[in-house]
Motif scaffolding. Structure first.
Motif, mmCIF file in Angstrom:
data_model
loop_
_atom_site.group_PDB
_atom_site.id
_atom_site.type_symbol
_atom_site.label_atom_id
_atom_site.label_comp_id
_atom_site.label_asym_id
_atom_site.label_seq_id
_atom_site.Cartn_x
_atom_site.Cartn_y
_atom_site.Cartn_z
ATOM 1 N N MET A 1 0.985 -1.122 0.053
ATOM 2 C CA MET A 1 -0.084 -0.172 -0.062
ATOM 3 C C MET A 1 1.048 1.163 0.172
ATOM 4 O O MET A 1 1.948 1.261 0.729
ATOM 5 N N ASP A 2 0.571 2.337 -0.608
ATOM 6 C CA ASP A 2 1.239 3.584 -0.861
ATOM 7 C C ASP A 2 0.354 4.590 -0.587
ATOM 8 O O ASP A 2 -1.075 4.657 -0.551
ATOM 9 N N TYR A 3 0.805 6.086 -0.234
ATOM 10 C CA TYR A 3 -0.037 7.119 -0.016
ATOM 11 C C TYR A 3 -1.033 7.356 -1.200
ATOM 12 O O TYR A 3 -2.019 8.135 -1.164
ATOM 13 N N SER A 4 -0.820 6.799 -2.472
ATOM 14 C CA SER A 4 -1.516 6.872 -3.584
ATOM 15 C C SER A 4 -2.637 6.093 -3.674
ATOM 16 O O SER A 4 -3.515 6.118 -4.495
ATOM 17 N N ASP A 5 -2.838 5.246 -2.871
ATOM 18 C CA ASP A 5 -3.615 4.127 -2.653
ATOM 19 C C ASP A 5 -4.819 4.409 -1.631
ATOM 20 O O ASP A 5 -5.813 3.841 -1.273
ATOM 21 N N ILE A 6 -4.573 5.555 -0.867
ATOM 22 C CA ILE A 6 -5.398 6.154 0.452
ATOM 23 C C ILE A 6 -5.862 7.518 0.051
ATOM 24 O O ILE A 6 -5.252 8.454 -0.420
ATOM 25 N N ALA A 7 -7.267 7.719 0.328
ATOM 26 C CA ALA A 7 -8.053 8.915 0.070
ATOM 27 C C ALA A 7 -8.876 9.204 1.130
ATOM 28 O O ALA A 7 -9.226 8.437 2.110
ATOM 29 N N SER A 8 -9.389 10.452 0.910
ATOM 30 C CA SER A 8 -10.096 11.189 1.991
ATOM 31 C C SER A 8 -11.338 11.634 1.026
ATOM 32 O O SER A 8 -11.194 12.234 -0.226
ATOM 33 N N VAL A 9 -12.519 11.477 1.435
ATOM 34 C CA VAL A 9 -13.639 11.876 0.840
ATOM 35 C C VAL A 9 -14.368 13.049 1.783
ATOM 36 O O VAL A 9 -14.742 13.036 2.748
ATOM 37 N N ALA A 10 -14.706 14.039 0.874
ATOM 38 C CA ALA A 10 -15.243 15.241 1.551
ATOM 39 C C ALA A 10 -16.709 14.835 2.148
ATOM 40 O O ALA A 10 -17.233 14.614 1.492
ATOM 41 N N GLY A 11 -16.809 15.126 3.248
ATOM 42 C CA GLY A 11 -18.088 14.890 3.870
ATOM 43 C C GLY A 11 -18.150 13.546 4.541
ATOM 44 O O GLY A 11 -19.130 13.279 5.223
ATOM 45 N N LYS A 12 -16.994 12.843 4.396
ATOM 46 C CA LYS A 12 -17.107 11.470 5.111
ATOM 47 C C LYS A 12 -15.954 11.461 6.048
ATOM 48 O O LYS A 12 -14.794 12.053 5.776
ATOM 49 N N GLY A 13 -16.064 11.110 7.274
ATOM 50 C CA GLY A 13 -14.772 11.167 8.282
ATOM 51 C C GLY A 13 -14.004 9.905 7.837
ATOM 52 O O GLY A 13 -14.476 8.887 7.149
ATOM 53 N N GLY A 14 -12.674 10.037 8.248
ATOM 54 C CA GLY A 14 -11.765 9.080 8.172
ATOM 55 C C GLY A 14 -11.030 8.906 6.671
ATOM 56 O O GLY A 14 -11.258 9.691 5.754
ATOM 57 N N LEU A 15 -10.174 7.788 6.601
ATOM 58 C CA LEU A 15 -9.515 7.547 5.379
ATOM 59 C C LEU A 15 -10.265 6.212 4.718
ATOM 60 O O LEU A 15 -10.663 5.559 5.427
ATOM 61 N N PHE A 16 -10.007 6.202 3.377
ATOM 62 C CA PHE A 16 -10.540 5.065 2.494
ATOM 63 C C PHE A 16 -9.375 4.685 1.824
ATOM 64 O O PHE A 16 -8.667 5.200 1.137
ATOM 65 N N LYS A 17 -9.233 3.084 1.610
ATOM 66 C CA LYS A 17 -8.430 2.530 0.695
ATOM 67 C C LYS A 17 -9.022 2.701 -0.865
ATOM 68 O O LYS A 17 -10.157 2.271 -0.729
ATOM 69 N N ILE A 18 -8.316 2.922 -1.626
ATOM 70 C CA ILE A 18 -8.927 2.910 -3.119
ATOM 71 C C ILE A 18 -8.923 1.403 -3.665
ATOM 72 O O ILE A 18 -7.680 0.875 -3.734
#
Length: 156
Positions: A1-18
């Protein structure tokens, strides 16, 4: 996993794996233990962590979030001394300690809270991303050379 595989979505708390892209957006999976899946459409604001940086007053103008997380890990490891609910002055002092030249006019307390929350999420769910990049590269470079020298010793 890399930083390019993790995202933040506006309006949603936390982080998400793509997980994977779709025709109309992206399939995401929460980074926490719940592993909830979410289909984010192209209309939602999605920010990949590798594209996020913190404004600074130095010549570059910003520092990648990845570098900030690595500095935090090197300096504090598990005990940050602050939480997202800490006083604004404490949060500003924390970031000033990590990134002395951060732009106080353009970096808001809410941004620092996100940094703290995201760091804690990565520490719990993807601690390998917080390790120093240089050490990993050195290890990878050394291993193949050592293997080659063993092969040449055997053939001699």
């Amino acid at each position: 996993m890399d930083y390019s595989d993790i995202a933040s979505v506006a309006g949603k708390g936390g982080l998400f794996k793509i997980v994977k892209p779709t025709r109309t957006g992206v399939i995401l999976e929460s980074l926490d233990d719940k592993k909830q899946k979410l289909v984010a459409s192209a209309t939602q604001r999605i920010s990949v962590l590798s594209d996020i940086s913190i404004y600074t007053t130095n010549q570059e103008g910003s520092t990648p979030l990845e570098d900030v997380f690595r500095k935090i890990n090197k300096e504090f490891d598990d005990d940050l001394g602050v939480t997202a609910t800490s006083e604004p002055d404490e949060l500003k002092a924390f970031l000033k300690h990590i990134l002395p030249d951060y732009d106080e006019q353009r970096v808001y307390v809410s941004d620092i809270k996100k940094v703290v929350n995201w760091y804690n999420a990565l520490r719990e769910n993807a601690p390998e991303l917080l390790k120093e990049k240089k050490e990993d590269k050195k290890k990878e470079k050394k291993e193949p050379k050592e293997q080659k020298s063993k092969k040449t010793e055997k053939s001699e």
